[in-house]
Design a protein around this motif. Sequence first.
Motif, short mmCIF file in Angstrom:
data_model
loop_
_atom_site.label_atom_id
_atom_site.label_comp_id
_atom_site.label_asym_id
_atom_site.label_seq_id
_atom_site.Cartn_x
_atom_site.Cartn_y
_atom_site.Cartn_z
N TYR A 55 0.85 -1.19 0.00
CA TYR A 55 0.00 0.00 0.00
C TYR A 55 0.88 1.24 0.00
O TYR A 55 1.83 1.33 0.78
CB TYR A 55 -0.90 0.03 1.24
CG TYR A 55 -2.20 -0.72 1.07
CD1 TYR A 55 -3.27 -0.13 0.42
CD2 TYR A 55 -2.34 -2.00 1.58
CE1 TYR A 55 -4.47 -0.82 0.27
CE2 TYR A 55 -3.53 -2.71 1.43
CZ TYR A 55 -4.59 -2.10 0.78
OH TYR A 55 -5.77 -2.79 0.62
N PRO A 56 0.56 2.23 -0.83
CA PRO A 56 1.34 3.47 -0.81
C PRO A 56 0.95 4.33 0.38
O PRO A 56 -0.05 4.07 1.06
CB PRO A 56 0.96 4.15 -2.13
CG PRO A 56 -0.44 3.67 -2.40
CD PRO A 56 -0.50 2.26 -1.86
N GLU A 57 1.71 5.38 0.63
CA GLU A 57 1.31 6.35 1.64
C GLU A 57 -0.01 6.98 1.22
O GLU A 57 -0.19 7.35 0.05
CB GLU A 57 2.38 7.43 1.77
CG GLU A 57 3.70 6.91 2.33
CD GLU A 57 4.78 7.97 2.36
OE1 GLU A 57 5.79 7.76 3.07
OE2 GLU A 57 4.62 9.01 1.69
N PRO A 58 -0.96 7.12 2.15
CA PRO A 58 -2.30 7.60 1.78
C PRO A 58 -2.30 8.96 1.10
O PRO A 58 -3.10 9.21 0.19
CB PRO A 58 -3.04 7.65 3.12
CG PRO A 58 -2.32 6.70 4.00
CD PRO A 58 -0.89 6.76 3.57
N HIS A 59 -1.42 9.85 1.51
CA HIS A 59 -1.40 11.21 0.95
C HIS A 59 -0.01 11.58 0.42
O HIS A 59 0.35 12.76 0.40
CB HIS A 59 -1.86 12.23 2.00
CG HIS A 59 -3.28 12.01 2.43
ND1 HIS A 59 -4.36 12.23 1.60
CD2 HIS A 59 -3.79 11.54 3.61
CE1 HIS A 59 -5.48 11.93 2.25
NE2 HIS A 59 -5.16 11.52 3.46
N ASN A 82 -3.33 12.69 -8.69
CA ASN A 82 -3.31 11.70 -9.76
C ASN A 82 -3.40 12.43 -11.11
O ASN A 82 -4.41 12.39 -11.81
CB ASN A 82 -4.48 10.73 -9.57
CG ASN A 82 -4.52 9.65 -10.62
OD1 ASN A 82 -3.52 9.36 -11.26
ND2 ASN A 82 -5.68 9.04 -10.80
N PRO A 241 -8.00 8.72 -0.15
CA PRO A 241 -6.67 8.20 0.18
C PRO A 241 -6.12 7.36 -0.97
O PRO A 241 -6.87 6.81 -1.75
CB PRO A 241 -6.92 7.36 1.44
CG PRO A 241 -8.38 7.03 1.40
CD PRO A 241 -9.05 8.19 0.73
N TRP A 242 -4.81 7.29 -1.05
CA TRP A 242 -4.09 6.54 -2.08
C TRP A 242 -4.40 7.06 -3.50
O TRP A 242 -4.33 6.33 -4.48
CB TRP A 242 -4.41 5.04 -2.02
CG TRP A 242 -4.21 4.46 -0.66
CD1 TRP A 242 -3.05 4.41 0.05
CD2 TRP A 242 -5.22 3.88 0.18
NE1 TRP A 242 -3.25 3.83 1.28
CE2 TRP A 242 -4.59 3.48 1.39
CE3 TRP A 242 -6.58 3.63 0.02
CZ2 TRP A 242 -5.28 2.88 2.41
CZ3 TRP A 242 -7.26 3.03 1.05
CH2 TRP A 242 -6.61 2.65 2.23
N SER A 243 -4.73 8.34 -3.60
CA SER A 243 -4.99 8.93 -4.90
C SER A 243 -3.77 8.83 -5.80
O SER A 243 -3.89 8.59 -7.01
CB SER A 243 -5.41 10.40 -4.73
OG SER A 243 -5.65 11.00 -5.97
N ASN A 245 -0.80 6.66 -6.70
CA ASN A 245 -0.46 5.25 -6.47
C ASN A 245 1.03 5.07 -6.13
O ASN A 245 1.84 5.99 -6.28
CB ASN A 245 -0.86 4.40 -7.67
CG ASN A 245 -0.04 4.72 -8.90
OD1 ASN A 245 1.16 4.46 -8.96
ND2 ASN A 245 -0.70 5.30 -9.91
N GLY A 246 1.36 3.87 -5.69
CA GLY A 246 2.73 3.59 -5.24
C GLY A 246 3.78 3.78 -6.31
O GLY A 246 4.88 4.29 -6.03
N GLN A 249 4.33 7.53 -6.79
CA GLN A 249 5.08 8.12 -5.68
C GLN A 249 6.57 7.79 -5.78
O GLN A 249 7.43 8.66 -5.62
CB GLN A 249 4.52 7.63 -4.34
CG GLN A 249 3.14 8.17 -4.02
CD GLN A 249 2.68 7.81 -2.62
OE1 GLN A 249 3.46 7.79 -1.69
NE2 GLN A 249 1.39 7.53 -2.47
#
Length: 358
Positions: A55-59, A82, A241-243, A245-246, A249
């Motif tokens: 999971y990526p950082e939410p923000h 995004n 959240p997670w707008s 993506n990993g 980021q």
Amino acid sequence: MSLPDHGANPKIFTKALGVAYKEGSIDFSVNTNPLGMSNYANLTQSDLKEAISAYPEPHAEHLTEALAKHLKVDKSRLLAGNGAAELIFHLAHLYQGKKVLLIEPAFSEYRDACEANGCEMESIVLEDPWKIDLRQLEGRLDEVDLMFLCAPNNPTGTTYEIEEIREILNLAAQHNTMVVIDEAFYDFQESKQTIIEEIQQCNHLIILRSMTKMYGIAGVRLGYMVASPSIIQQIRNLQPPWSVNGLAQRIGLNLLQDSSFINETAVYIKKERLRMKTELRKMDFCVSDSVVNFYLLSEKDKRDLRPLMIFLIEHKIIPRHTYSFNGLNGRYLRLAVKTKDENTILLSVLKKWRDQSC
């Protein structure tokens, strides 16, 4: 079937136009970096696996902090998204039902997003060479809550002097109008002209930027907003959240380490754009005074360019139509600055068009 509002999807475009797509066509409708993707966008196998599986950082906290440091602004003034398009839609939602002024021709997402959110739309449609009349603008700002200004402009490629933008900001402040400056293409300018230094003292200024175009990562979707902490918090409250993506980021963090790619691109773009302008004017075409990686092509009498558009497609050149841009209405074609070889092919096809028209 109506023509698509965006470039970069040539098969969809030609199908809507009712013209056969030819394999091997060169897409001049896409306005990402002609030099390709930055090497810093390449992830190692282990980084790729982690970016996909975890999971990526939410923000996008680490990316936000790194971007803020890179731009020399406080992280409370920055929000990653995004792509810039997501942030445009959040802004439209924040101002839903309010009065919005567009300086057109401009990126279609401003109008699409605002109309989807029930905004009351106003528009100033500029004519070639697309200069703003400040007196006209002042007369239109009454009760306007939000204004969009694309600088450098998409689709014309032209821009405004910094002093002009400061005057616009001063006028907007007098009318309590929030101003969105879309700088999605600012880094393609050799001068890197930007209004970001005004962000500390202008709480009515919002700057939008894209990382996808310069770095050649359009499929990743990554952009950001710089604004007052209050606006950033309000938009963050709308953002799921997670707008970001990993993959976006991780790649975004890597790209901030690429110090030479932007400058190399801007130098190339300027040199090749000037070459194209010189050659096209020799053929008696009109070319917009672009400062970025695309330009507008037109005839002196500003006739509809559908016949030329179809001719180009038949000769494996995909232009960007302008029927969806207020004020252009098909009388121009937007063409990207591509590689030197690709641009030379375009010149040869346009010469054929001229030769057959004589």
